[in-house]
Enzyme design. Structure first.
Site, PDB file in Angstrom:
ATOM      1  CB  CYS A   1     -14.072  49.067  -5.052  1.00 42.62           C
ATOM      2  SG  CYS A   1     -15.271  47.970  -5.848  1.00 42.62           S
TER       3      CYS A   1
ATOM      4  CB  CYS B   1     -11.044  54.862  -6.774  1.00 44.74           C
ATOM      5  SG  CYS B   1     -10.413  54.930  -8.473  1.00 44.74           S
ATOM      6  CG  HIS B   2     -14.091  53.910  -3.574  1.00 44.14           C
ATOM      7  ND1 HIS B   2     -14.775  55.106  -3.559  1.00 44.14           N
ATOM      8  CD2 HIS B   2     -14.387  53.339  -4.764  1.00 44.14           C
ATOM      9  CE1 HIS B   2     -15.487  55.227  -4.688  1.00 44.14           C
ATOM     10  NE2 HIS B   2     -15.255  54.173  -5.438  1.00 44.14           N
TER      11      HIS B   2
ATOM     12  CG  MET C   1     -19.033  54.842  -9.833  1.00 40.43           C
ATOM     13  SD  MET C   1     -18.033  53.896  -8.661  1.00 40.43           S
ATOM     14  CE  MET C   1     -19.026  52.389  -8.627  1.00 40.43           C
TER      15      MET C   1
ATOM     16  CG  HIS D   1      -2.587  59.083  -9.560  1.00 36.07           C
ATOM     17  ND1 HIS D   1      -3.221  58.125  -8.818  1.00 36.07           N
ATOM     18  CD2 HIS D   1      -2.483  58.582 -10.809  1.00 36.07           C
ATOM     19  CE1 HIS D   1      -3.502  57.087  -9.581  1.00 36.07           C
ATOM     20  NE2 HIS D   1      -3.060  57.338 -10.799  1.00 36.07           N
TER      21      HIS D   1
ATOM     22  CG  HIS E   1      -3.706  59.879 -14.806  1.00 39.57           C
ATOM     23  ND1 HIS E   1      -2.917  59.222 -15.716  1.00 39.57           N
ATOM     24  CD2 HIS E   1      -3.878  59.000 -13.777  1.00 39.57           C
ATOM     25  CE1 HIS E   1      -2.635  57.999 -15.259  1.00 39.57           C
ATOM     26  NE2 HIS E   1      -3.214  57.852 -14.086  1.00 39.57           N
TER      27      HIS E   1
END
Lengths: 542, 542
Positions: free
Chosen positions: B49, B52-53, B90, B332, B374
């Site tokens: 997790c 991303c978070h 998600m 990114h 991306h």
């Protein structure tokens, strides 16, 4: 509450809980204060202790005051230290705080330090105020006074700046500024910028992060023209050589902020948190000093706890180039050499003067000096044997250290100790002027009143002390900080009314720079501290 | 426990309590886990997790998961989201975690995030290991294999890197590396450095911050020659153009570390914590991508949450110059143009490709593209109308966006969208080769197996998709990441064994680059991910 651990054991990340906050549950059984007492102790801590020990209490100039060490010392011992001070350099506070306040401070430092919040650019901008619109700025001085011989004087405990007319010795006005203004700087006389109004605008930084812009051409009652706030705790400020930007450095949050010099609108914020010279992360990496490099489009930002001198190129804020020059901890305050190429700054915990070459943006040298160097505005002059020299007082010892500072013409003397002059007491400020035969040093850190109230003067030629001047004899007062007037014929010395700091019972004593005799006393000032003569500061050669 | 406030009201500093930790006392009545379950949920959160978070759960590519918002959603709803995913991007996790694990994760994110500790240079150095002494490094390859056509393959969930011989398609060895290696980079073929062993040394960065050095000249069982650890969580690594330094970027702590490329000894650590483009302080300002600028003595460090591209001049580590180029959030991954001057990187939350000019160290342009660009390793080729172009896949939409990238010779097309190619599904990687007529795009983010298991190929001339290749049809598997062999005659595609990720049941499928027909299957790999052909990576033109 359950104690949790950040232990990713399956990954071999055997790592303990971060100190910040997470151990608060443990401290529930430890010394506590009522909410009101906690806030008051916190305020006292912020005002009188955080400067040396840090809001997170990790220590810097002062010792680490985190709960682990403090709980070991215990309530009684802490109360004694706060009241009476220590030989290690801690001041006594029994003249400022009463017994209960001292007891609460002792308890407070045994509790987990509250982590202050961050401050965003948007929050800063919400504090930006225009007192006089740009379009209403006068095109010539609105008073008949010789503003180039004005002294801008910090009235520390009043949260004011006084403008004093150097010709008449009269106070022109008192301007409301941030709490305990630490530094005031004006636009400087840089080669790119010979505008006739150089030195007209002055910028103050309060310990509360408040920034004020002063216009010396205005009518006295309108001299405060703009305001903003860039931190909760701050120390230094500078103006770019082109007069476009103002930069101020935060103690908390640990960052510097570049503002529009016209409106004080905050444009850019850069964090100074990072790693010290040993490679340890410092959350409270405070900006101790900020100067404008006279020959470069660059600010010099000294980060106290990381020992990093940041040379910040302000020619392109969107693509901001910073050179982080590794030096030594803890950086404090400094001054340029007369050429404007070299910045000489105290790394006080390392007993070093750090020299940065702003032309090549690199470390030039580190000079070993005595205990806790502190030059304040610093002093440059010419010595008969060593040629151009710089000098500093020390917080830790009654000594002026003098080193060669002309590596181009005097490489064999450059950045080596030339000589030392012993004074009666440890001091904070040194000062001279190109027209003067003398160098002045104060002795503010000496515990005995008669020394603390005297400044010493030594001869540039003989290198000997020629006079000890008792500036005041009144109990609870101290002498500090010298500044010359525009033509160098006078030296102005501040007298702090430390014990009576709510009233304007401080003064400035004016001496003849040649005869060293008293000429005048300027009364009606509250804890006058740093004084900045407009002409001298825009033509810094000494 | 008493709730305390950091409110210096007497100074007008009406400021609330900092979020970090200080609110833990409040959460005592909230959802809790046993210590063992908390640690396990924390580990799962870190592995699946946090990418991303964020470990502090402030959100980045993924949403903010701090207790305030999570408590509002509640246990049941959170369990459902974790199990089944959302349309917002998600993933579903019901194939990776059982019901109890999902329930515990749902509880965990309602609790205060534990703040992980810092990591000092000294701590990093304690992890530095020499497996082969420098004096024992061979002076020529110790195997008869064509090492310049080796593929270095990440075996993500095994914590290994496989070396695969491109000529024979045989696995040379599996090397133990850090957990979930994210990127592997070798020395590149820069103009200053034409040494015959360029491409010999490869450096891996694990998600656990472990750095490994691989020597392709060694005997297969001795190829792992050195190791260190520079963070608890990390993503990218690069080697300086002169081969002297390795740089790796941390997710936590938020910093980058420059190491000696010979020994991996950490030399320098620089914090990336700072302010985002809105001027808000970001404690978890993670290093997303690190590249070496081919034409400059500089690294490019992309800081995800602050939207800052740092150009780090590595020619003087003691006086380290960094230009912080303001761009957009969240940075990114990216790739250079064929000239090596321009770095093209996705700012995925802004739906932009950011272009940095490394010659002038400034922002060149920001190109608006579609949802969540991306590019992975990216692709450069020549279009008949637009001239030199670059292209990216998108995480959010089945689309390849193509823009001109030659501002010197084709200024009118440069940094403008040239054309777009619709694919069947959102993807993660795009790739081509200078000798190839085709561009390949994967579709890893599409939820349906038949699309996720297929890659699409379009013609550089016609701009049309010419073939959809079903790489695998096995349940629980997915196709991703293409890499050409040394002469460009083959395309290698990875097949992830996501459901059976503890066993070497993944594979690489090799296609003829001209006929697009399957040539071989290389079995015995665990979740093969990124693949790096030695020759192609040291001569990056595409």
């Amino acid at each position: 509450m359950k104690k949790v651990k950040y232990g990713l054991s399956a990954l071999g990340l055997a790592i303990g809980m971060a100190a910040t906050g997470m151990s608060m549950s443990v401290s529930a059984a430890k010394p506590t204060l009522s909410e009101a007492d906690f806030e008051k102790a916190q305020l006292h801590y912020f005002q009188r202790c955080a400067g040396c020990h840090g809001v997170l209490r990790k220590g810097a100039t002062g010792k680490n005051l985190e709960p682990k060490a403090m709980l070991k010392k215990g309530q009684k011992r802490l109360e004694k230290i706060i009241a009476l001070g220590t030989e290690g350099g801690m001041n006594n506070f029994d003249d400022l705080f009463n017994k209960q306040e001292i007891a609460n401070l002792a308890t407070f430092i045994q509790m987990t330090p509250p982590v202050p919040p961050e401050m965003s650019l948007e929050q800063m901008r919400s504090h930006t105020k225009e007192y006089v619109a740009l379009k209403d700025y006068p095109t010539k001085p609105l008073h008949g006074l010789n503003w180039k011989n004005f002294f801008v004087v910090i009235e520390r405990d009043a949260g004011k700046a006084a403008i004093v007319d150097g010709d008449t010795k009269k106070i022109v006005t008192h301007i409301n500024t941030g709490y305990a203004v630490h530094v005031i700087k004006g636009t400087e006389h840089h080669k790119k910028d010979h505008a006739k109004d150089v030195g007209r605008f002055w910028y103050t930084i309060g310990r509360d992060g408040k920034v004020n812009k002063i216009d010396l051409w205005q009518k006295p009652e309108k001299m405060l023209v703009a305001e903003t706030k860039m931190a909760y705790d701050a120390r230094d400020i500078a103006v770019s050589g082109d007069g476009k930007y103002v930069i101020a450095g935060g103690y908390w949050p640990a960052h510097f902020v570049i503002m529009d010099a016209e409106t004080l609108n905050p444009l850019k914020v850069v964090s100074t948190r990072g790693y010290n010279t040993k490679g340890e992360f410092i959350n409270e990496a405070r900006v101790a000093a900020i100067y404008t490099a006279p020959n470069e489009s660059a600010f010099i930002v000294a980060v106290k706890e990381t020992g990093k001198m940041l040379q910040v190129d302000y020619s392109d804020l969107d693509n901001l180039t910073i050179t982080a020059i590794e030096s030594a901890e803890f950086l404090h305050d400094g001054f340029f050499d007369p050429s404007g190429r070299y910045f000489q700054i105290a790394a006080n915990a390392s007993n070093k003067m750090v020299v940065v070459d702003t032309k090549d943006a690199k470390l030039e040298k580190m000079i070993e000096v005595d205990s806790l160097p502190h030059p304040g505005p610093g002093a440059n002059w010419v010595d008969k044997e060593c040629g151009p020299v710089g000098g500093t007082t020390h917080l830790g010892v009654g000594l002026v250290s003098v080193w060669g500072n002309d590596p181009i013409n005097r490489p064999e003397q450059a950045w080596k100790l030339c000589y030392e002059v012993e004074t009666d007491g440890a001091g904070v400020f040194i000062r001279t002027h190109e027209t003067s035969d003398y160098v002045w040093a104060d002795q503010l850190k000496h515990p005995e009143p008669e020394v603390q109230q005297s400044v010493q003067v030594f001869d540039k030629k003989t290198r000997e002390i020629v006079k000890t001047i008792r500036v005041t004899e009144e109990p609870g007062k101290a002498a500090l900080h010298m500044e010359f007037n525009a033509d160098g014929s006078e030296v102005w010395v501040s007298v702090w009314n430390r014990k009576d700091n709510k009233n304007p019972t401080g003064e400035i004593v004016v001496y003849d720079a040649k005869t060293l005799k008293e000429k005048a006393r300027i009364k009606g000032l509250t804890t006058p501290t740093g004084k900045f003569n407009v002409y001298n500061r825009i033509n810094h050669k000494t």
